[in-house]
Design an enzyme around this catalytic site. Structure first.
Site, PDB file in Angstrom:
ATOM      1  CB  THR A   1      -0.930  -0.124   1.285  1.00  0.00           C
ATOM      2  OG1 THR A   1      -1.384   1.433   1.643  1.00  0.00           O
ATOM      3  CG2 THR A   1      -0.334  -0.603   2.687  1.00  0.00           C
ATOM      4  CG  ASP A   2      -0.947   5.201  -0.772  1.00  0.00           C
ATOM      5  OD1 ASP A   2      -1.650   4.420   0.085  1.00  0.00           O
ATOM      6  OD2 ASP A   2      -1.535   5.960  -1.461  1.00  0.00           O
ATOM      7  CD  GLU A   3      -3.097   3.639   4.369  1.00  0.00           C
ATOM      8  OE1 GLU A   3      -3.043   3.748   5.676  1.00  0.00           O
ATOM      9  OE2 GLU A   3      -4.199   3.503   4.030  1.00  0.00           O
TER      10      GLU A   3
ATOM     11  CE1 TYR B   1      -3.439  -2.381   6.134  1.00  0.00           C
ATOM     12  CE2 TYR B   1      -3.169   0.069   5.650  1.00  0.00           C
ATOM     13  CZ  TYR B   1      -3.524  -1.296   5.073  1.00  0.00           C
ATOM     14  OH  TYR B   1      -3.708  -1.621   3.707  1.00  0.00           O
TER      15      TYR B   1
ATOM     16  CE  LYS C   1      -0.577  -4.538   3.022  1.00  0.00           C
ATOM     17  NZ  LYS C   1      -1.337  -5.834   2.569  1.00  0.00           N
TER      18      LYS C   1
HETATM   19  P1  NAD Z   1     -10.689  -6.151   3.066  1.00  0.00           P
HETATM   20  O1  NAD Z   1     -10.459  -5.731   4.605  1.00  0.00           O
HETATM   21  O2  NAD Z   1     -11.836  -5.882   2.390  1.00  0.00           O
HETATM   22  O3  NAD Z   1     -10.436  -7.693   2.655  1.00  0.00           O
HETATM   23  C1  NAD Z   1      -9.294  -8.552   3.155  1.00  0.00           C
HETATM   24  C2  NAD Z   1      -9.824  -9.858   3.198  1.00  0.00           C
HETATM   25  O4  NAD Z   1      -8.804 -10.615   3.618  1.00  0.00           O
HETATM   26  C3  NAD Z   1     -11.151 -10.450   3.904  1.00  0.00           C
HETATM   27  O5  NAD Z   1     -11.975 -11.053   2.898  1.00  0.00           O
HETATM   28  C4  NAD Z   1     -10.866 -10.948   4.953  1.00  0.00           C
HETATM   29  O6  NAD Z   1     -11.778 -12.233   5.327  1.00  0.00           O
HETATM   30  C5  NAD Z   1      -9.320 -11.647   4.357  1.00  0.00           C
HETATM   31  N1  NAD Z   1      -8.559 -11.894   5.687  1.00  0.00           N
HETATM   32  C6  NAD Z   1      -8.192 -11.547   6.660  1.00  0.00           C
HETATM   33  N2  NAD Z   1      -7.220 -12.181   7.329  1.00  0.00           N
HETATM   34  C7  NAD Z   1      -7.073 -13.325   6.800  1.00  0.00           C
HETATM   35  C8  NAD Z   1      -6.411 -14.602   7.123  1.00  0.00           C
HETATM   36  N3  NAD Z   1      -5.682 -14.565   8.401  1.00  0.00           N
HETATM   37  N4  NAD Z   1      -6.312 -15.606   6.297  1.00  0.00           N
HETATM   38  C9  NAD Z   1      -7.130 -15.422   5.132  1.00  0.00           C
HETATM   39  N5  NAD Z   1      -7.918 -14.226   5.059  1.00  0.00           N
HETATM   40  C10 NAD Z   1      -7.989 -13.294   5.625  1.00  0.00           C
HETATM   41  O7  NAD Z   1      -9.327  -5.355   2.369  1.00  0.00           O
HETATM   42  P2  NAD Z   1      -9.265  -4.770   0.954  1.00  0.00           P
HETATM   43  O8  NAD Z   1      -9.447  -3.417   1.054  1.00  0.00           O
HETATM   44  O9  NAD Z   1      -9.939  -5.814  -0.071  1.00  0.00           O
HETATM   45  O10 NAD Z   1      -7.649  -4.868   0.908  1.00  0.00           O
HETATM   46  C11 NAD Z   1      -6.880  -5.954   0.261  1.00  0.00           C
HETATM   47  C12 NAD Z   1      -5.568  -5.973   0.297  1.00  0.00           C
HETATM   48  O11 NAD Z   1      -4.901  -4.630  -0.508  1.00  0.00           O
HETATM   49  C13 NAD Z   1      -4.885  -5.921   1.527  1.00  0.00           C
HETATM   50  O12 NAD Z   1      -3.478  -6.344   1.471  1.00  0.00           O
HETATM   51  C14 NAD Z   1      -4.690  -4.097   1.829  1.00  0.00           C
HETATM   52  O13 NAD Z   1      -3.549  -3.987   2.639  1.00  0.00           O
HETATM   53  C15 NAD Z   1      -4.274  -3.834   0.390  1.00  0.00           C
HETATM   54  N6  NAD Z   1      -4.666  -2.640   0.013  1.00  0.00           N
HETATM   55  C16 NAD Z   1      -5.739  -1.935   0.299  1.00  0.00           C
HETATM   56  C17 NAD Z   1      -6.087  -0.816  -0.253  1.00  0.00           C
HETATM   57  C18 NAD Z   1      -7.517   0.105   0.013  1.00  0.00           C
HETATM   58  O14 NAD Z   1      -7.619   1.097  -0.188  1.00  0.00           O
HETATM   59  N7  NAD Z   1      -8.500  -0.960   0.354  1.00  0.00           N
HETATM   60  C19 NAD Z   1      -5.293   0.266  -0.741  1.00  0.00           C
HETATM   61  C20 NAD Z   1      -3.635  -0.391  -1.205  1.00  0.00           C
HETATM   62  C21 NAD Z   1      -3.736  -1.577  -0.601  1.00  0.00           C
HETATM   63  P1  TYD Z   2      -9.945   5.391   5.373  1.00  0.00           P
HETATM   64  O1  TYD Z   2     -11.085   5.095   4.452  1.00  0.00           O
HETATM   65  O2  TYD Z   2     -10.078   4.689   6.652  1.00  0.00           O
HETATM   66  O3  TYD Z   2      -8.651   4.832   4.628  1.00  0.00           O
HETATM   67  P2  TYD Z   2      -7.010   5.171   5.141  1.00  0.00           P
HETATM   68  O4  TYD Z   2      -7.066   5.548   6.416  1.00  0.00           O
HETATM   69  O5  TYD Z   2      -6.634   3.824   4.776  1.00  0.00           O
HETATM   70  O6  TYD Z   2      -6.597   6.123   4.051  1.00  0.00           O
HETATM   71  O7  TYD Z   2      -9.700   6.720   5.647  1.00  0.00           O
HETATM   72  C1  TYD Z   2      -9.508   7.652   4.316  1.00  0.00           C
HETATM   73  C2  TYD Z   2      -9.534   9.001   4.931  1.00  0.00           C
HETATM   74  O8  TYD Z   2     -10.601   9.448   5.531  1.00  0.00           O
HETATM   75  C3  TYD Z   2      -8.659   9.079   6.171  1.00  0.00           C
HETATM   76  O9  TYD Z   2      -7.909  10.596   5.869  1.00  0.00           O
HETATM   77  C4  TYD Z   2      -9.198   9.201   7.277  1.00  0.00           C
HETATM   78  C5  TYD Z   2     -10.824   9.699   7.013  1.00  0.00           C
HETATM   79  N1  TYD Z   2     -11.667   9.446   7.342  1.00  0.00           N
HETATM   80  C6  TYD Z   2     -12.651  10.235   8.285  1.00  0.00           C
HETATM   81  O10 TYD Z   2     -12.495  11.533   8.069  1.00  0.00           O
HETATM   82  N2  TYD Z   2     -14.091   9.745   9.021  1.00  0.00           N
HETATM   83  C7  TYD Z   2     -14.142   8.504   8.699  1.00  0.00           C
HETATM   84  O11 TYD Z   2     -15.046   7.933   9.656  1.00  0.00           O
HETATM   85  C8  TYD Z   2     -13.067   7.439   8.389  1.00  0.00           C
HETATM   86  C9  TYD Z   2     -13.498   5.878   8.177  1.00  0.00           C
HETATM   87  C10 TYD Z   2     -12.046   7.962   7.435  1.00  0.00           C
END
Ligand code: NAD
Ligand code: TYD
Length: 338
Positions: A125-127, A149, A153
Site C-alpha cells: 500500500t502507499d501507506e 496497519y 504492511k
Molecule cells: P478487505 O478488508 O476488504 O479484505 C481483506 C480480506 O482478507 C477479507 O476477505 C478477509 O476475510 C481476508 N483475511 C483477513 N485475514 C485473513 C487471514 N488470516 N487468512 C485469510 N484471509 C484473511 O481489504 P481490501 O481493502 O480488499 O484490501 C486487500 C489488500 O489490499 C490488503 O492487503 C490491503 O492492505 C491492500 N490495499 C488496500 C487498499 C484499499 O484502499 N482498500 C489500498 C492499497 C492496498
Molecule cells: P479510510 O477510508 O479509513 O482509509 P485510510 O485511512 O486507509 O486512508 O480513511 C480515508 C480518509 O478518510 C482518512 O484521511 C481518514 C478519513 N476518515 C474520516 O474522516 N472519517 C471516517 O469516519 C473514516 C473512516 C475516515
C-alpha cells in the site's frame, strides 16, 4: 492452465480481482483462500462461487497446514489477505501482526518450496511511505509507516522483498493508493459516508477534513496488477495510483451532493491519532509498462454511489443488523446511529 492462488479473495479488492481475472484470463484456474473475517463475505463472490475455474477454500493464511499445500500447487500467488482498517489497528493491533506480517511469512516459506512458482505478488500500500507533505512517493523512497496497519504492511512488504533477495522467490510488490468501488466494507470513508448519507445521518469527518488521499478505482487497480504480473520484473516494486488527489472535505461534499443530502450532515469529530496528512504516488514506473488508470474520479464515484443505492441488501445486514458492526461503530464514533 495456470494455477492461481488468491488470498483474501472474499474481501473488497480480492473479490473484484477474482471476477476480473476469471473474465480476462481463460487459462487461469483460481483458488481463493479466505478466513472470512468480518470483512470477508461470500456474497462478494456471488456468481463466481460456482464458476468451473474457481474454487473457494475457507482458511487462514497464517496456518501452514492450510496455506502451505495451496501455495505449493500454484504458479501464481496474489496475496491480498490482510487486516486493513487503520482505525481498527489503532484500537487493537494484534491481528494485524498475526495476519499481515506472520501470515505473509507463512506464505513466503511455502513459496520457497515451490520451484514451479512464476510469481508471488505482495499487495502492499502507499501507506508504507507514511505521510508525504508534498510531491509524490517513488518506489525507491524511504518507508516511514506511522500506524500499526501501515507498519505491519511495511513489514510484510520488506519481508517479501527479502525472500526474493535471499531465496530468489519471484516476488513483485505493488503499492496501491486508496481504492474505491463496489463491495467495499462500510467502515472505510467512501462506503461509510455514502450509506450514512442514504440514511440521512451524520458523516463523521476526522479533524479539519484537510487530509488528502489519492483515489484509485478498484478495476484500475486490477488492471494495474495484471500489467505488473505480466510485465513486471522480479524483486521490483510498482506503485499503482489513480492520480486523483482529493481532500477529505471535498470528497465528503461530492458524496453528499451525489446522494442529494445537505452539507449540514457533515459532523466534525476528533481526529484519528497519528492521522497521515497526505498520500500521493508517482506511478511512472508502471505507466512505462503500458498501464494507465482509465476511470475518472467523478465517474467512478457516481458509479459507486449508484452501486450502494442499488445494493442495500449487501450493506444493510452489516450496518443495521450485525451486532459486531454496531459495537465497532459505537466504540469508534460514540454513537449507535450507524
Ligand atoms: P478487505 O478488508 O476488504 O479484505 C481483506 C480480506 O482478507 C477479507 O476477505 C478477509 O476475510 C481476508 N483475511 C483477513 N485475514 C485473513 C487471514 N488470516 N487468512 C485469510 N484471509 C484473511 O481489504 P481490501 O481493502 O480488499 O484490501 C486487500 C489488500 O489490499 C490488503 O492487503 C490491503 O492492505 C491492500 N490495499 C488496500 C487498499 C484499499 O484502499 N482498500 C489500498 C492499497 C492496498
Ligand atoms: P479510510 O477510508 O479509513 O482509509 P485510510 O485511512 O486507509 O486512508 O480513511 C480515508 C480518509 O478518510 C482518512 O484521511 C481518514 C478519513 N476518515 C474520516 O474522516 N472519517 C471516517 O469516519 C473514516 C473512516 C475516515
Amino acid at each position: 492452465m495456470v494455477n492461481v492462488l488468491v488470498t483474501g479473495g472474499a474481501g473488497f479488492i480480492g473479490s473484484n480481482f477474482v471476477r476480473y481475472a476469471l473474465a480476462t484470463h481463460p487459462d487461469w484456474r483460481i483458488t481463493t483462500l479466505d478466513k472470512l473475517t468480518y470483512a470477508g463475505r461470500l456474497e462478494n463472490l456471488q456468481g463466481v462461487m460456482e464458476h468451473p475455474r474457481h474454487e473457494f477454500v475457507k482458511g487462514d493464511v497464517a496456518d501452514p497446514s492450510v496455506a502451505g499445500p495451496l501455495v505449493r500447487e500454484s504458479e501464481l500467488v496474489v496475496h491480498f489477505a490482510a487486516e486493513t482498517h487503520v482505525d481498527r489497528s489503532i484500537a487493537n493491533a494484534g491481528e494485524f501482526i498475526t495476519t499481515d506480517v506472520y501470515g505473509t511469512f507463512v506464505l513466503l516459506e511455502a513459496a520457497r518450496q515451490t520451484p514451479k512458482l512464476r510469481r508471488f505478488v505482495q499487495i502492499s500500500t502507499d501507506e508504507v511511505y507514511g505521510s508525504v507533505p508534498s510531491g509524490a512517493s517513488r518506489e525507491t523512497d524511504e518507508l516511514k509507516p506511522r500506524n500499526p496497519y501501515s507498519a505491519s504492511k511495511a513489514g510484510a512488504d520488506r519481508l517479501a522483498y527479502s525472500y526474493w533477495a535471499t531465496y530468489t522467490v519471484p516476488v513483485i510488490i505493488t503499492r496501491a493508493s486508496n481504492n474505491y468501488g463496489p463491495n467495499q466494507f462500510p467502515e472505510k470513508i467512501i462506503p461509510l459516508f455514502i450509506t450514512n448519507a442514504v440514511d440521512d445521518i451524520p458523516v463523521p469527518l476526522y479533524g479539519d477534513g484537510l487530509n488528502e488521499r489519492d483515489w484509485l478505482y478498484v478495476l484500475d487497480h486490477c488492471r494495474g496488477l495484471d500489467v505488473a504480473i505480466e510485465r513486471g520484473i522480479d524483486g521490483e516494486v510498482y506503485n499503482i495510483g489513480g492520480g486523483n488527489q482529493v481532500r477529505n472535505v471535498d470528497l465528503t461534499r461530492r458524496i453528499l451532493q451525489l446522494v442529494g443530502r445537505p452539507e449540514s450532515l457533515i459532523k466534525p469529530v476528533a481526529d484519528r491519532p497519528g492521522h497521515d496528512r497526505r498520500y500521493s504516488l508517482d506511478t511512472s514506473k508502471l505507466q512505462s509498462l503500458g498501464w494507465r488508470p482509465q476511470v475518472a474520479f467523478d465517474e467512478g464515484l457516481a458509479d459507486t454511489v449508484t452501486w450502494y443505492r442499488n445494493n442495500e441488501s449487501w450493506w444493510r445486514p452489516i450496518k443495521d443488523q450485525d451486532p459486531a458492526f454496531r459495537k465497532y461503530y459505537q466504540d469508534q464514533y460514540g454513537s449507535t446511529r450507524s
